[in-house]
Each structure stands twice: as structure tokens, then as C-alpha cells.
Design an enzyme around this catalytic site. Structure first.
Site, PDB file in Angstrom:
ATOM      1  N   CYS B 171       0.788  -1.242   0.000  1.00 27.18           N
ATOM      2  CA  CYS B 171       0.000   0.000   0.000  1.00 27.18           C
ATOM      3  C   CYS B 171       0.822   1.296   0.000  1.00 27.18           C
ATOM      4  CB  CYS B 171      -0.934   0.013   1.198  1.00 27.18           C
ATOM      5  SG  CYS B 171      -1.994  -1.422   1.251  1.00 27.18           S
ATOM      6  N   ARG B 206      15.253   2.194   3.171  1.00 31.78           N
ATOM      7  CA  ARG B 206      15.308   0.979   2.358  1.00 31.78           C
ATOM      8  C   ARG B 206      14.711  -0.185   3.122  1.00 31.78           C
ATOM      9  NH1 ARG B 206      20.236   1.463   0.304  1.00 31.78           N
ATOM     10  NH2 ARG B 206      21.286  -0.084   1.607  1.00 31.78           N
ATOM     11  N   SER B 207      13.610   0.097   3.846  1.00 35.32           N
ATOM     12  CA  SER B 207      12.920  -0.948   4.600  1.00 35.32           C
ATOM     13  C   SER B 207      12.278  -1.950   3.642  1.00 35.32           C
ATOM     14  CB  SER B 207      11.829  -0.315   5.468  1.00 35.32           C
ATOM     15  OG  SER B 207      10.789   0.155   4.644  1.00 35.32           O
ATOM     16  N   ASP B 229      20.121   4.144   3.133  1.00 36.74           N
ATOM     17  CA  ASP B 229      19.816   3.907   4.539  1.00 36.74           C
ATOM     18  C   ASP B 229      21.122   4.019   5.311  1.00 36.74           C
ATOM     19  OD1 ASP B 229      21.190   1.524   4.283  1.00 36.74           O
ATOM     20  OD2 ASP B 229      19.497   0.243   4.790  1.00 36.74           O
TER      21      ASP B 229
END
Lengths: 336, 336
Positions: B171, B206-207, B229
Site C-alpha cells: 500500500c 530501504r525498509s 539507509d
């Protein structure tokens, strides 16, 4: 590039950007979207046809040809054909150079004539500037008289205080603007007048009829513009954070090579088959637009550009007729 | 910037980008167009209302909350409210961590449940990855199960060979994509899948739930993406001339500072109030998008950006419901 290839076009150069036929060969397999002038012109021509069909009399455009230039004659014939197709009336009036001024004043006074254009050069040099300013402001479809030029350079967009009647913009620069709108370089979500903010654009040509006005228009809309000709580079922009109300022209030490490397959009108009932009210098995914009748980009642009517009001529003629429709309405409303 | 400010979010981090209320103060006099998530979400919500109104039964979304996290609870309440407003049904099922798996399988099997989401972290670490993959592919509104992730990273856009049923995209990354489409960063004149060609984009985060999938999606659409990150920088892109069919990840020596200077678009998602992008590094006329619940841009971004999007939460929830509508249709058609 060789600087001598960048011809500075004088104020009185020949009619810009002959409407060339669309290139016949299909786009190769690269990622580039090739956008033809005919695709952009189509919607304008449809609007023009509709506008003319609603009028009692079709607007009359008069073109003066006094230079025996076969290219100008060809351009005139092409203008005539487009006029006819779209429902406009066009009269080509050929005469001797020395007769032109008298015939021009006749047309200025003739209420039946709605628009006037001249195929330049006639005399060349400043005598042609005199002719440009001799075309009635009410009939100047090319937008080359001093008032329209002044308004364009000063970002004055309307002729009247109630912002109802838009100024006339020279056809080829206007055609390039409309192409950039069509291909999404103008960002419609931003406020009008700021829609190029964030774009770096190089224009290779700083002629008085196309390159310089185009650089000014782009900078007035928020772009940072590098303008190149054989005399060197200048920047046109509205300063950091586009804080200025209109563009200013800044000296720059940026070379053309550096400008090309930094540009999101590269627009060329060098009237020489020898001049080619070095594709290797361009950003991957650049937008490349050529308004010269010569091919200023190499074939490998089709593997490097996101969007490539090989010519603009058909849009230029559509803008000529759009200016004609406007002027005819202004004549009715007695705006100027 | 201090690298320690760039928190790497694990695969099991909390629900991203809480839907924050729109900032109250009006945009200052700068050239920046501030675009609120509510503006972008509005059209999607309208479409969703219409879609629901045409159904016999409103689709049912079930949310599992097993972590006693007040922020997650707030997000759950907000999701419930949006569901109610748009005509969807939402059930929040609170339980103990150890009960969650059983309750999840019940919901997987229950034909009355159309979509399932879990408020993470539950256990944290890889045990939460196990939970993500335990949500039925038919009901995974968050798009976090392996099949949807695999398809996203491999630029596989459809679930079926006839290209009728689109894959589910997580999402928040999807919300950022839809925002970039809305604000004109995606160029609609280009071929689908190439519409970011020519854009340089930095994503600070950069999860596994947002930053990495977002970088991949942007690169798959043609952008050159710098992903930052606290462990450093990598590039995601499809190579020169976007010749690759899907993005690849490239090692880079480019620093974050250099990436920010080169970027047309900067997207931030650092969950820390201390982390702020240095506005001075950004290009004049940059597009700035923040998906963190913290403000990652300083106030002066409003004098430097062409477009500034301060939050994305409302679009994220709209995407959740859009995924729900899709999945309900796929359930009817027995696609997966």
C-alpha cells in the site's frame, strides 16, 4: 562541436522551420517515444476548423513574397494548403522588394485582410526589422512587431487589463512551447507561469525570431535555460526559487558541453546539416526537440532520449492560424 | 546528515505512514505547489464508493491487532473510519500474540472475509515474515506475501497470462507511485512501464515494507533510483537506455549528498524527528515527498521545491481499500 556551425540567425532570417514531412521509417526498438509534429498539430487543427466553421466569413491571411527564395515559396505553398484544408483563406501576393512597403500598407488598411505575414529575408538586416514593425499590430500573425516582442520579453501575457486578450507570440517559439506542453514537460499541476520550474533546458540557437524569444518564454515559465550560439553561452532564468517576476539574462561560464550534460530538455535549431549534437553528452532519458530543417540530432538519439521530436513545422503553421483566429477576434472587439 | 539517523526498518516494522491530518497553515508565498494526500486520495475514494455501491454486499476487511501498540490502534481506528465513510465493512479483531495464527487461519477460510491485514510488529523479526506469508494470497490486501513481493521485484505485473488481473502492490509504495502519477512525475505520453525514464530519484529509507519495494517499482518504471539507509547507498535502475526488462541493483560510490544534488525527486521515510534533509543540497525546483510520520524536510523546502507532498497516509489507506476491491473481484473470478 565546432562553434562555426552555430549560425546566429539575424532578425531578418528566412522563415523558420519549414514543415517537413514526417520521417517515413518507423521508430526502432529503443525506449524512445518519437512524437511527430503532426500528432501535436492535429488537435489544434481540429479546433481551428471548428472555429472557422462557426464564422460567417473565413479569416483571410495574406502572405507577401518578395525574395524569389524557392524555400520561402515552398513554405508559402504549404501554408496555403494548410489554410485551405482547415477552411481559411490564403492569398500569396508576390511583388518586387521595392513595392512591398506600399502593398503592405494597403493590406494593413484593407478591412477584408485579417492577417499578414512576410517571407523573410526581403532586404536583410535592419531594413527587415523596419518591415516587421510596419505590419499592423492588428494583423501581425507572426508576432514580430515591437509591442508583441516587448510583451513577450517582459512576461506581459495580456493586451488588456482585464486579462481577456492574450498577446500574440511568434509562431515557432510558440510551437515549441505547445509541443513541450503536449509531451508533459510542462507540469499542469503547477501554477500557470511556473510549470517549467525544476527543468534545465538548453536551446542551441539564439536567433531573434526563434532562439532568443524561446529561451525567454521558457525562462518566464520557470525553467533554467542555457542559450547557445557561436558567440557563446548565456543563461535565462528567474533566479533561485524563481523569485523574479520575469526572466533575466545572466552571464555564465558554463560551456555548451556542460549545459548539455545538465539538461533535461535539449532544443536545437541550427540551420546546417553539419551540426549534430553529440548524443554521448546527453542525459539518459533526455527530451530532445529539433526545430531546424536540418537534422541536428544523430540517429542514436532514439536509443538515448525519453522523447524525441524530430521537427516542429506542422505545429508552427497551426500556431500561425491560431494567431490569425485570435487577431480576427481582436479586430471585431477592437482590442488594439 | 548523521547516518545513525537513518533507521533501517525491518521486515516487521510497524504499519507505515500513519494518516496525519493535513498541515493547518497555508502555503507561504514561495513558488512551491504543496499537494496534500487528501487531494490525491479524493478521486480514489470516490471511485471506491462507486464500486462498493454497485455491489450486493460491502467487502469486509479484517484487521488483526495483537501488539498493544497505541499507534497501531490509532491507525486501526482510522482505517475503520475510512472504511465506514467509503461504504466498506471493517472488523478489528484484537487478540493475544499466541492466538493470532489460529485466528488468522480461521479468517483465511471464512468466505465472508474479503481482506486481511495485520498490525505489525507482532513478534518482530522473521516470525513476522512467517505471519505475512500465512495471510491467504486471496486476501492479502497489504501485498506482503512472497508471491506479490516476488512479482513486484521481477516486474511481473499480472497474475494471469491474459494480463487481466493486476498483481497486488504494497500500500505505501503504491501510494507514493499514485502520488507521483497525480503530480505529473510519471509522463503519461510515454509507454507504460517507461514513464519515469529520465528521472533521477533518491529514496531515503530501504525498509522491506516501503523503501526497497518503492525503489524497485520506480526503477522498473524507468527511473534511476538512489536508495539510502544507514548502511549506505545502492542504485536501482534498468541500465543505460533502460535496456533491462526489470531493475537491477547496482553498487555505487555515489554519496547521499551527491545523490540529493542530482535528484529530480527526493522521497523520504525516516521515522525520526531528528532527521532532516538539508534543503541547500537539493536542486532548485525539486519534487519532495515525505512518507514518514516525522517531518523529514525543513520548512524552507517550501521555497526550494516545485512540488512538496508533506505526507501520504490518506493515499495509503485508499490503496488498501483499492487492493481490497481487487481481491474481492479476484475471489469471485477464482483467479488465485
Amino acid at each position: 562541436m565546432s562553434p562555426s556551425d552555430l549560425k546566429r540567425k539575424g532578425e531578418t532570417e528566412a522563415a523558420p522551420a519549414l514543415p517537413l514531412p514526417a520521417p517515413a521509417k518507423p521508430a526502432p526498438s529503443g525506449p524512445t517515444r518519437v512524437v511527430l509534429a503532426s500528432e501535436v498539430a492535429a488537435a489544434f487543427i481540429n479546433d481551428l476548423k471548428k472555429a472557422v466553421s462557426e464564422k460567417k466569413t473565413a479569416p483571410l491571411l495574406v502572405g507577401f513574397l518578395a525574395n524569389n527564395d524557392p524555400a520561402a515559396k515552398k513554405y508559402a505553398e504549404w501554408t496555403g494548403k494548410t489554410c485551405q484544408d482547415a477552411g481559411f483563406r490564403f492569398e500569396l501576393r508576390e511583388c518586387e522588394k521595392q513595392e512591398l512597403e506600399d502593398k503592405l500598407f494597403e493590406a494593413n488598411k484593407d478591412a477584408k485582410v485579417n492577417g499578414i505575414m512576410i517571407y523573410y529575408p526581403v532586404f536583410g538586416g535592419t531594413q527587415d526589422s523596419y518591415l516587421q514593425n510596419s505590419v499592423s499590430i492588428q494583423k501581425d500573425v507572426e508576432g514580430l512587431c515591437h509591442t508583441y516582442r516587448y510583451n513577450m520579453y517582459h512576461n506581459v501575457r495580456f493586451l488588456d487589463e482585464s486579462s481577456k486578450f492574450k498577446c500574440i507570440i511568434p509562431c515557432t517559439p510558440l510551437a515549441v512551447i505547445k509541443i513541450l506542453e503536449h509531451i508533459g514537460v510542462y507540469n499542469k499541476i503547477m501554477h500557470e507561469g511556473n510549470r517549467l520550474y525544476g527543468q534545465t533546458i538548453t536551446v542551441v540557437n539564439r536567433s531573434e525570431v526563434v532562439g532568443r524569444p524561446l529561451a525567454a518564454l521558457l525562462a518566464n515559465d520557470g525553467a533554467k535555460v542555457y542559450s547557445a550560439d557561436e558567440f557563446g553561452m548565456v543563461e535565462f532564468h528567474r533566479g533561485s526559487g524563481i523569485q523574479l517576476k520575469k526572466h533575466e539574462v545572466f552571464e555564465t561560464k558554463t560551456t555548451l558541453e556542460e549545459a548539455l550534460k545538465a539538461s533535461d530538455v535539449v532544443i536545437t535549431g541550427v540551420p546546417s546539416d553539419k551540426y549534430k549534437v553529440d548524443t554521448a553528452l546527453l542525459k539518459d532519458g533526455v527530451v530532445a526537440v529539433n526545430f531546424s530543417t536540418s537534422k541536428n540530432f544523430k540517429d542514436d538519439i532514439r536509443q538515448k532520449a525519453a522523447i524525441f521530436v524530430p521537427s516542429v513545422g506542422k505545429v508552427t503553421v497551426a500556431m500561425l492560424l491560431r494567431n490569425l483566429v485570435r487577431l480576427e477576434e481582436y479586430q471585431e472587439a477592437k482590442v488594439v
